[in-house]
Write an enzyme that holds these catalytic residues in place. Sequence first.
Site, PDB file in Angstrom:
ATOM      1  N   CYS A  22       0.847  -1.202   0.000  1.00  0.00           N
ATOM      2  CA  CYS A  22       0.000   0.000   0.000  1.00  0.00           C
ATOM      3  C   CYS A  22       0.883   1.254   0.000  1.00  0.00           C
ATOM      4  O   CYS A  22       0.602   2.232  -0.686  1.00  0.00           O
ATOM      5  CB  CYS A  22      -0.876   0.043   1.249  1.00  0.00           C
ATOM      6  SG  CYS A  22      -1.896  -1.404   1.488  1.00  0.00           S
ATOM      7  N   CYS A  86     -18.135  42.545   5.447  1.00  0.00           N
ATOM      8  CA  CYS A  86     -18.481  42.470   4.029  1.00  0.00           C
ATOM      9  C   CYS A  86     -17.912  41.197   3.419  1.00  0.00           C
ATOM     10  O   CYS A  86     -17.177  40.461   4.069  1.00  0.00           O
ATOM     11  CB  CYS A  86     -17.890  43.671   3.295  1.00  0.00           C
ATOM     12  SG  CYS A  86     -16.099  43.645   3.378  1.00  0.00           S
ATOM     13  N   CYS A  89     -14.176  40.753   3.528  1.00  0.00           N
ATOM     14  CA  CYS A  89     -13.639  40.291   4.825  1.00  0.00           C
ATOM     15  C   CYS A  89     -13.571  38.770   4.813  1.00  0.00           C
ATOM     16  O   CYS A  89     -12.597  38.167   5.251  1.00  0.00           O
ATOM     17  CB  CYS A  89     -14.549  40.674   5.992  1.00  0.00           C
ATOM     18  SG  CYS A  89     -14.821  42.418   6.176  1.00  0.00           S
ATOM     19  N   ASP A 498      36.468   4.695  22.432  1.00  0.00           N
ATOM     20  CA  ASP A 498      37.237   5.871  22.812  1.00  0.00           C
ATOM     21  C   ASP A 498      37.479   5.713  24.317  1.00  0.00           C
ATOM     22  O   ASP A 498      36.646   5.137  25.004  1.00  0.00           O
ATOM     23  CB  ASP A 498      36.367   7.091  22.488  1.00  0.00           C
ATOM     24  CG  ASP A 498      36.962   8.354  23.049  1.00  0.00           C
ATOM     25  OD1 ASP A 498      38.129   8.623  22.732  1.00  0.00           O
ATOM     26  OD2 ASP A 498      36.277   9.063  23.799  1.00  0.00           O
ATOM     27  N   ASP A 694      32.177   9.699  22.517  1.00  0.00           N
ATOM     28  CA  ASP A 694      31.295  10.656  23.194  1.00  0.00           C
ATOM     29  C   ASP A 694      31.613  12.104  22.865  1.00  0.00           C
ATOM     30  O   ASP A 694      30.890  12.994  23.263  1.00  0.00           O
ATOM     31  CB  ASP A 694      31.386  10.450  24.708  1.00  0.00           C
ATOM     32  CG  ASP A 694      32.724  10.946  25.246  1.00  0.00           C
ATOM     33  OD1 ASP A 694      33.731  10.785  24.526  1.00  0.00           O
ATOM     34  OD2 ASP A 694      32.760  11.507  26.356  1.00  0.00           O
ATOM     35  N   ASP A 698      35.304  12.585  18.196  1.00  0.00           N
ATOM     36  CA  ASP A 698      34.993  11.244  17.682  1.00  0.00           C
ATOM     37  C   ASP A 698      34.065  11.297  16.474  1.00  0.00           C
ATOM     38  O   ASP A 698      33.778  10.273  15.872  1.00  0.00           O
ATOM     39  CB  ASP A 698      34.297  10.401  18.767  1.00  0.00           C
ATOM     40  CG  ASP A 698      35.172  10.216  19.994  1.00  0.00           C
ATOM     41  OD1 ASP A 698      36.386  10.022  19.809  1.00  0.00           O
ATOM     42  OD2 ASP A 698      34.661  10.289  21.120  1.00  0.00           O
TER      43      ASP A 698
END
Length: 805
Positions: A22, A86, A89, A498, A694, A698
């Site tokens: 679908c 009106c 508007c 690390d 972190d 890195d």
Amino acid sequence: MATNNNKEIIYLPLEDVESEHCALIVEKGLAQVKGVETHKVELNNRRTAITVADTEAVGEAVKAIKELGYGVSTVKNSFPVLGMTCASCAGSAESIVKYQEGVVNASVNFATGNLTVEYLPNMTDATKLQKAVQSIGYDLLIENETTQQETLEAIHAQKFQKLKTKTIWAVILSLPVVVIGMFFMNMPYADPIMWAFSTPVVLWLGRDFFVNAWKQTKHRSANMDTLVALSTGIAYIFSVFNMLFADFWHQRGLHAHVYFEAAAVIIAFILLGKLLEEKAKGNTSSAIKKLMGLQPKTVIVIQADGTEKQTAIEDVSTGDIILVKPGEKIAVDGMVTSGSSYVDESMLSGEPVPVLKKENEKVFAGTINQKGSFQFEAVKVGKETMLAQIIKMVQDAQGSKAPVQKLVDKIAGIFVSVVIGIAILTFILWLFLGGDNGVVQGLLAAVTVLVIACPCALGLATPTAIMVGVGKGAEKGILIKDAKSLELAKKVDAIILDKTGTITEGRPQVTGIGWLNNDDTAKDILLSIEKQSEHPLAEAVVKHLDGVTATQLSDFDSITGKGAKANYNNETYFVGNKKLLAENNISIPEQLQTQADEWGKQSKTVIWFSDSKQALSVIAISDKIKETSVQAIKEMQEMGIDLYMLTGDNGATAKAIAEQTGIRHYKAEVLPQHKADFVKELQQQGKTVAMVGDGINDSTALATADVSIAMGKGSDIAMDVAKMTIISSDLTKIPQAIRLSKQTVATIKQNLFWAFIYNLIGIPIAAGILHPINGFLLNPMIAGAAMALSSVSVVSNSLRLKWKK
């Protein structure tokens, strides 16, 4: 999909888009819409993301989707417009509403004074429209906002209820047809009674199948509705013909059978299947619902005069001071201004131990305050909060496609046409080879083929597993950004870690400092250089030199990977590693060298402070290894993964950390750009590499790795680049993530195997391949049940992931 950075992505909530097949049809439809620049259907999130050239294209896109026989969840409302004098508007009020984002179409009738508007509830609401109308000097009368705000949840619940009612009626009406058809074929008026019961099932409860099939046909495409409509339609029309014109067969010496029970039961089974599938699919998205439920609806804001005011969460702005009482949920991200308490952050980080929050500490939306009470200043609200970011990340991941999906999409694209072809071929073969009963049995066999074929099981195999997998990760504090990395993680055989902030706490402290001669000016200069340096170790030195006064420096320069230098009174001073001193031919007095060697043996990081001739001071800094790191490293090694530690630190420190944690391979004094090179080097050896880091340093290595994992307490850049984030920064989550990946991929494979095998075995049997051997012909009713079961079994198998350890 390439999104234009300056274009707003518009999400259209979809209805009835049940499988990848679908989704493909909707994709094709959107490609034809003028003004739609990019489009991508996210099946699991039940939405399509589009970017448009102008706002009118949104309405066109919605129209196109509806013309294909699918729905877009919109809210239609009419509001009285105040202050119009009106007809012009009315024109200006109409055009301002039309140009609001999320509005599908709008018209203002000056005679009645009403605005009739259709909008997307996930993008706008009555209040926003009211503000737009107010901005040009009119007003909208919105009575009860809560009743107006029909959310998507409500729309889905309503749809589910409707489906449930349909299913129950279909089952009730089909039962007498089955009983008569099976056991009381020869009772008087059997045919008309069966006709009376099956007609409402086929034409009323099953009408959506026919309507959608017709819409598909108009656009020259076909989906599951086409198969259901064809099969039940043929059985029903054939039966009506046989009932009204039984003589046609009698003259040919044949008995006129009716197959009302087949038509009715097939629809009943398929509705039942859809109902079970919807229910199961609701369970697969429970993770997001849980996350969304974490934010409270109201908060107590402290007013300027010190009074407390109950405020709706939408009305909180940055800078507000919010009071949190014991046991309450924290509503937005902020900074504690007064008071202190322990806060349970397990819903974000997966860490069970509550964290102490005192003045100037960050608190996050969705976390739960324990026994204390405190006030905090709102820093991030709305879409900015960490919780909102997590929800968005999880949704995006659940909406992304796994690489294996591409193959499935190709098959789903041609599946229905192939099945219709097989059904026609079956009928022709029966016609010529089936003897006297060839026509009847040929029609029945063709109907059975159409009924048993199930594109949905194929289309649901991958997305449902990904959805449960990503959701389960989020509950455990592992955020997965896309399906691809979830699929890849199981193949990882090399992980690069690390050191700072990943294996260690990442909060270095000065453990010793040795001076050549105790000179206060030297201390002032050291503090001043370190204050300007951005290196994480500099902060530790600044903290240690608390109480020393900083002085004015000139020509400060940061030397990447080595340290920093600055001028004071026409003398250059350096702070950094030994390499920096060697490059500038600076001598090191023996007493400092002896001290440095000793610290080196204890695996401490040694940094030097010197003038342009000789070293003046040596400083030892060490960073504690996280409690969970050793356990995690052992677990990963037991899984047969090679671990590599990379650090910018010296060899002695690296060696000591490696020994303490049990890592066999490590590299010291690695510069940021070399981390990425090392990733490539491992990839060239044929390894699937995960990088765990972190920091900003890195980010290149994270981008290069096959699977990138960021620590949630690290820098935002690392989290942006990485495909997975461990919110709590706990390394034991990595083996968990790999196991989750293995389980998810296994589930996808089981689902696809089942869906393929089911169709490969089911279709030939339905066509009557066993008839020449043992006279067996599959009853269309049984085929309907089997088809309904196949989708449900795939979704249920995906749900099994939830309960796995």
